[in-house]
Design a protein around this motif. Structure first.
Motif, PDB file in Angstrom:
ATOM      1  N   VAL A 187      -7.177  22.600  61.368  1.00 62.81           N
ATOM      2  CA  VAL A 187      -6.338  23.425  60.498  1.00 62.81           C
ATOM      3  C   VAL A 187      -6.824  23.310  59.061  1.00 62.81           C
ATOM      4  O   VAL A 187      -6.953  24.313  58.351  1.00 62.81           O
ATOM      5  CB  VAL A 187      -4.849  23.028  60.610  1.00 62.81           C
ATOM      6  N   SER A 188      -7.138  22.104  58.644  1.00 58.82           N
ATOM      7  CA  SER A 188      -7.628  21.870  57.293  1.00 58.82           C
ATOM      8  C   SER A 188      -8.910  22.656  57.018  1.00 58.82           C
ATOM      9  O   SER A 188      -9.056  23.295  55.973  1.00 58.82           O
ATOM     10  CB  SER A 188      -7.869  20.373  57.084  1.00 58.82           C
ATOM     11  N   GLU A 189      -9.840  22.609  57.976  1.00 53.48           N
ATOM     12  CA  GLU A 189     -11.093  23.355  57.818  1.00 53.48           C
ATOM     13  C   GLU A 189     -10.832  24.860  57.771  1.00 53.48           C
ATOM     14  O   GLU A 189     -11.426  25.584  56.976  1.00 53.48           O
ATOM     15  CB  GLU A 189     -12.050  23.020  58.957  1.00 53.48           C
ATOM     16  N   ARG A 190      -9.939  25.324  58.615  1.00 50.92           N
ATOM     17  CA  ARG A 190      -9.623  26.756  58.662  1.00 50.92           C
ATOM     18  C   ARG A 190      -9.038  27.235  57.336  1.00 50.92           C
ATOM     19  O   ARG A 190      -9.289  28.355  56.904  1.00 50.92           O
ATOM     20  CB  ARG A 190      -8.644  26.997  59.805  1.00 50.92           C
ATOM     21  N   LEU A 191      -8.246  26.363  56.700  1.00 52.47           N
ATOM     22  CA  LEU A 191      -7.633  26.719  55.424  1.00 52.47           C
ATOM     23  C   LEU A 191      -8.586  26.547  54.242  1.00 52.47           C
ATOM     24  O   LEU A 191      -8.297  26.983  53.139  1.00 52.47           O
ATOM     25  CB  LEU A 191      -6.380  25.873  55.195  1.00 52.47           C
ATOM     26  N   GLY A 192      -9.713  25.871  54.486  1.00 53.19           N
ATOM     27  CA  GLY A 192     -10.675  25.649  53.418  1.00 53.19           C
ATOM     28  C   GLY A 192     -10.322  24.500  52.499  1.00 53.19           C
ATOM     29  O   GLY A 192     -10.807  24.422  51.374  1.00 53.19           O
ATOM     30  N   HIS A 193      -9.486  23.584  52.984  1.00 47.10           N
ATOM     31  CA  HIS A 193      -9.135  22.423  52.171  1.00 47.10           C
ATOM     32  C   HIS A 193     -10.302  21.442  52.131  1.00 47.10           C
ATOM     33  O   HIS A 193     -11.027  21.286  53.105  1.00 47.10           O
ATOM     34  CB  HIS A 193      -7.895  21.721  52.733  1.00 47.10           C
ATOM     35  N   LYS A 194     -10.435  20.781  51.001  1.00 45.55           N
ATOM     36  CA  LYS A 194     -11.526  19.833  50.788  1.00 45.55           C
ATOM     37  C   LYS A 194     -11.469  18.682  51.781  1.00 45.55           C
ATOM     38  O   LYS A 194     -12.479  18.226  52.282  1.00 45.55           O
ATOM     39  CB  LYS A 194     -11.460  19.311  49.352  1.00 45.55           C
ATOM     40  N   ASP A 195     -10.258  18.191  52.051  1.00 45.15           N
ATOM     41  CA  ASP A 195     -10.068  17.149  53.069  1.00 45.15           C
ATOM     42  C   ASP A 195      -8.664  17.264  53.648  1.00 45.15           C
ATOM     43  O   ASP A 195      -7.829  18.007  53.135  1.00 45.15           O
ATOM     44  CB  ASP A 195     -10.344  15.746  52.516  1.00 45.15           C
ATOM     45  N   ILE A 196      -8.401  16.512  54.708  1.00 46.45           N
ATOM     46  CA  ILE A 196      -7.128  16.675  55.411  1.00 46.45           C
ATOM     47  C   ILE A 196      -5.925  16.153  54.635  1.00 46.45           C
ATOM     48  O   ILE A 196      -4.801  16.527  54.945  1.00 46.45           O
ATOM     49  CB  ILE A 196      -7.166  16.051  56.820  1.00 46.45           C
ATOM     50  N   THR A 197      -6.143  15.330  53.624  1.00 47.78           N
ATOM     51  CA  THR A 197      -4.992  14.831  52.867  1.00 47.78           C
ATOM     52  C   THR A 197      -4.256  15.969  52.172  1.00 47.78           C
ATOM     53  O   THR A 197      -3.032  15.940  52.064  1.00 47.78           O
ATOM     54  CB  THR A 197      -5.391  13.757  51.831  1.00 47.78           C
ATOM     55  N   ILE A 198      -4.990  16.967  51.730  1.00 46.22           N
ATOM     56  CA  ILE A 198      -4.359  18.134  51.098  1.00 46.22           C
ATOM     57  C   ILE A 198      -3.476  18.838  52.123  1.00 46.22           C
ATOM     58  O   ILE A 198      -2.316  19.167  51.844  1.00 46.22           O
ATOM     59  CB  ILE A 198      -5.429  19.097  50.544  1.00 46.22           C
ATOM     60  N   THR A 199      -4.011  19.049  53.304  1.00 45.99           N
ATOM     61  CA  THR A 199      -3.267  19.718  54.367  1.00 45.99           C
ATOM     62  C   THR A 199      -2.027  18.910  54.736  1.00 45.99           C
ATOM     63  O   THR A 199      -0.936  19.468  54.889  1.00 45.99           O
ATOM     64  CB  THR A 199      -4.163  19.918  55.608  1.00 45.99           C
ATOM     65  N   LEU A 200      -2.186  17.604  54.875  1.00 47.18           N
ATOM     66  CA  LEU A 200      -1.054  16.751  55.231  1.00 47.18           C
ATOM     67  C   LEU A 200       0.033  16.774  54.164  1.00 47.18           C
ATOM     68  O   LEU A 200       1.224  16.796  54.483  1.00 47.18           O
ATOM     69  CB  LEU A 200      -1.529  15.318  55.468  1.00 47.18           C
TER      70      LEU A 200
END
Length: 64
Positions: free
Chosen positions: A27-40
């Motif tokens: 999901v993080s990659e799909r959203l283009g976030h730098k790393d998963i902490t942003i997504t979390l």
């Protein structure tokens, strides 16, 4: 009727992916976030049942 923006669609899309059990990394990659902490940080409210699922899986694994 409230105005729906592209951001709302993005947030809904990400929330549904997480609720469907898609790994946070994907999901993080799909959203283009730098790393998963942003997504979390943004979407962890969508996954409260994950704590219960994790506990249940662990209990089942160790035979409780």
């Amino acid at each position: 009727m409230p105005r729906i923006t592209p951001h709302h669609f993005r947030h809904t899309h990400a929330s549904l992916l997480l609720q469907a059990g898609i790994p946070i990394k994907e999901v993080s990659e799909r959203l283009g976030h730098k790393d998963i902490t942003i997504t979390l940080e943004i979407y962890s409210h969508v996954m409260p049942e994950e704590k219960e699922k994790t506990a249940a899986k662990f209990a089942n694994f160790v035979g409780f």
